[in-house]
Design a protein around this motif. Structure first.
Motif, PDB file in Angstrom:
ATOM      1  N   PRO A 168      65.900 -21.878 -15.547  1.00 45.52           N
ATOM      2  CA  PRO A 168      66.522 -22.818 -16.419  1.00 45.52           C
ATOM      3  C   PRO A 168      66.886 -21.857 -17.680  1.00 45.52           C
ATOM      4  N   GLU A 201      79.469 -25.053 -17.334  1.00 45.46           N
ATOM      5  CA  GLU A 201      78.378 -26.344 -16.944  1.00 45.46           C
ATOM      6  C   GLU A 201      78.806 -26.431 -15.468  1.00 45.46           C
ATOM      7  N   THR A 202      80.166 -26.493 -15.027  1.00 47.58           N
ATOM      8  CA  THR A 202      80.275 -26.854 -13.797  1.00 47.58           C
ATOM      9  C   THR A 202      79.909 -25.751 -12.861  1.00 47.58           C
ATOM     10  N   ARG A 203      79.756 -24.596 -13.145  1.00 46.20           N
ATOM     11  CA  ARG A 203      79.268 -23.549 -12.213  1.00 46.20           C
ATOM     12  C   ARG A 203      77.756 -23.594 -12.094  1.00 46.20           C
ATOM     13  N   PHE A 204      76.941 -23.927 -13.215  1.00 49.02           N
ATOM     14  CA  PHE A 204      75.550 -23.594 -13.382  1.00 49.02           C
ATOM     15  C   PHE A 204      74.850 -24.763 -13.708  1.00 49.02           C
ATOM     16  N   ASP A 205      74.094 -25.649 -12.561  1.00 52.11           N
ATOM     17  CA  ASP A 205      73.396 -26.833 -13.067  1.00 52.11           C
ATOM     18  C   ASP A 205      72.141 -26.458 -13.810  1.00 52.11           C
ATOM     19  N   ASN A 206      71.651 -25.131 -13.817  1.00 51.38           N
ATOM     20  CA  ASN A 206      70.435 -24.740 -14.570  1.00 51.38           C
ATOM     21  C   ASN A 206      70.624 -24.257 -15.854  1.00 51.38           C
ATOM     22  N   GLY A 222      69.115 -18.753 -10.895  1.00 53.81           N
ATOM     23  CA  GLY A 222      68.498 -20.481 -11.058  1.00 53.81           C
ATOM     24  C   GLY A 222      67.420 -20.659 -11.949  1.00 53.81           C
ATOM     25  N   SER A 277      72.665 -16.924 -12.415  1.00 54.09           N
ATOM     26  CA  SER A 277      72.706 -17.095 -10.831  1.00 54.09           C
ATOM     27  C   SER A 277      71.222 -16.984 -10.408  1.00 54.09           C
ATOM     28  N   GLU A 316      71.678 -25.190 -19.927  1.00 53.75           N
ATOM     29  CA  GLU A 316      71.918 -26.206 -20.922  1.00 53.75           C
ATOM     30  C   GLU A 316      72.823 -25.356 -21.807  1.00 53.75           C
ATOM     31  N   GLN A 368      82.599 -25.997 -20.588  1.00 54.86           N
ATOM     32  CA  GLN A 368      82.592 -26.744 -19.482  1.00 54.86           C
ATOM     33  C   GLN A 368      82.861 -26.248 -18.365  1.00 54.86           C
TER      34      GLN A 368
END
Ligand code: MYR
Length: 285
Positions: free
Chosen positions: A225, A247-252, A223, A221, A254, A244
């Motif tokens: 990477p 991934e939907t919750r955090f776009d930072n 932010g 959270s 991989e 999955q």
């Protein structure tokens, strides 16, 4: 400087990555019944979980022999000036110590042993970063300092379905805290000073997983990477679902799915799940 990157099999780096990134590997062994296998070479993870169901005795594991390690290093010494050898935690296997011993038995190549103090794809994170840096022409000293930097943010937590595997193999420290309730609890485990210890005593798998997500969220959270992995012992569908959702919750973030292979699976047992991650910021890339 030509730098070789070597790891042991418990980083469980898929063949295709090893080839693409020029990563060398020395296997640990697993014995099932009367048969001994070099994991990731003569036995796959799927075959392992299938075979252990077919035999009565529990499997056993062993570290690679000094002979095998020096043979591999001498071979690499023909093509490289330096080598970084990234091993599973020295507190759960003698592999790291064997690399230290082998250092003086190899000529013509400088060897840098690195104790990951963890295992599986969390160990693999170090290996993949080292391989990228080596391919970019960095020398071993620069790569080692990046590995130490990664260690500062790397976290990994895991849980097992049945604590008796870890207990039997003598790889669970601080188990007194769990005594009397060994079968009833699903503690979250982690590594402290190279050894496995309970992190928090929790009663159900659902709650344990929820707590691992909370720990992950503390870092995700912010932010920055993050590179993360969900590790499973023959529970791929469950691990994919977790991936999955995160991934939907955090776009930072991989995130990958990885596995507890034969050697680690012997000590954790089928059904174990874990997560590892580190902050990519500060990356030399
Ligand atoms: C040997 O025989 O030398 C290998 C012993 C391996 C012990 C494995 C203990 C469990 C490690 C769990 C790693 C979890 C990483 C997230």
């Amino acid at each position: 400087m030509r730098v070789a990157v070597i790891t042991d099999s418990t980083a469980y780096i898929p063949d295709s990555y090893r080839e693409e990134k020029n990563i060398h590997m020395v296997p640990l062994n697993v014995v099932i019944g009367n048969d001994s296998y070099q994991e990731e070479i003569d036995i796959s993870t799927e075959e392992f979980y299938q075979k252990v169901r077919e035999v009565e005795d529990f499997p056993k594991t062993s570290q690679p022999s000094i002979g095998l390690i020096t043979e591999k290093l001498n071979e690499l010494a023909k093509d490289y000036d330096q080598a970084i050898f990234i091993t599973l935690s020295s507190g759960i296997s003698g592999t790291f110590q064997s690399i230290v011993t082998a250092q003086s038995m190899v000529e013509g190549m400088e060897i840098f042993p690195f104790d990951s103090e963890i295992s599986c794809m969390a160990q693999g994170f170090y290996v993949l970063e080292a391989a990228d840096l080596a391919q970019n022409g960095e020398d071993a000293q620069t790569i080692m300092s990046r590995l130490h930097e990664i260690k500062e943010s790397l976290r990994a937590y895991f849980m097992v379905d049945d604590l008796s595997h870890l207990h039997r193999g003598g790889r669970l420290n601080g188990a007194q805290a769990l005594l009397g309730s060994m079968l009833q609890v699903k503690p979250i485990l982690h590594f402290e000073d190279t050894k496995i210890v309970p992190y928090e005593k929790i009663r159900t798998k659902k709650k344990a997983l929820k707590r691992i997500f909370e720990l992950f969220e503390e870092d995700a959270s912010t932010g920055v990477p993050i590179r993360a992995t969900v590790i499973h012992a023959n529970r791929e569908a469950e691990a994919e679902e977790i991936k999955q959702e995160l991934e939907t919750r955090f776009d930072n973030v991989e995130i990958s799915v990885s596995y507890f292979g034969p050697v680690i699976g012997t000590h954790l047992g089928e059904g174990s799940l874990g997560m590892g991650w580190y902050k990519k910021s500060g990356s030399a890339r």
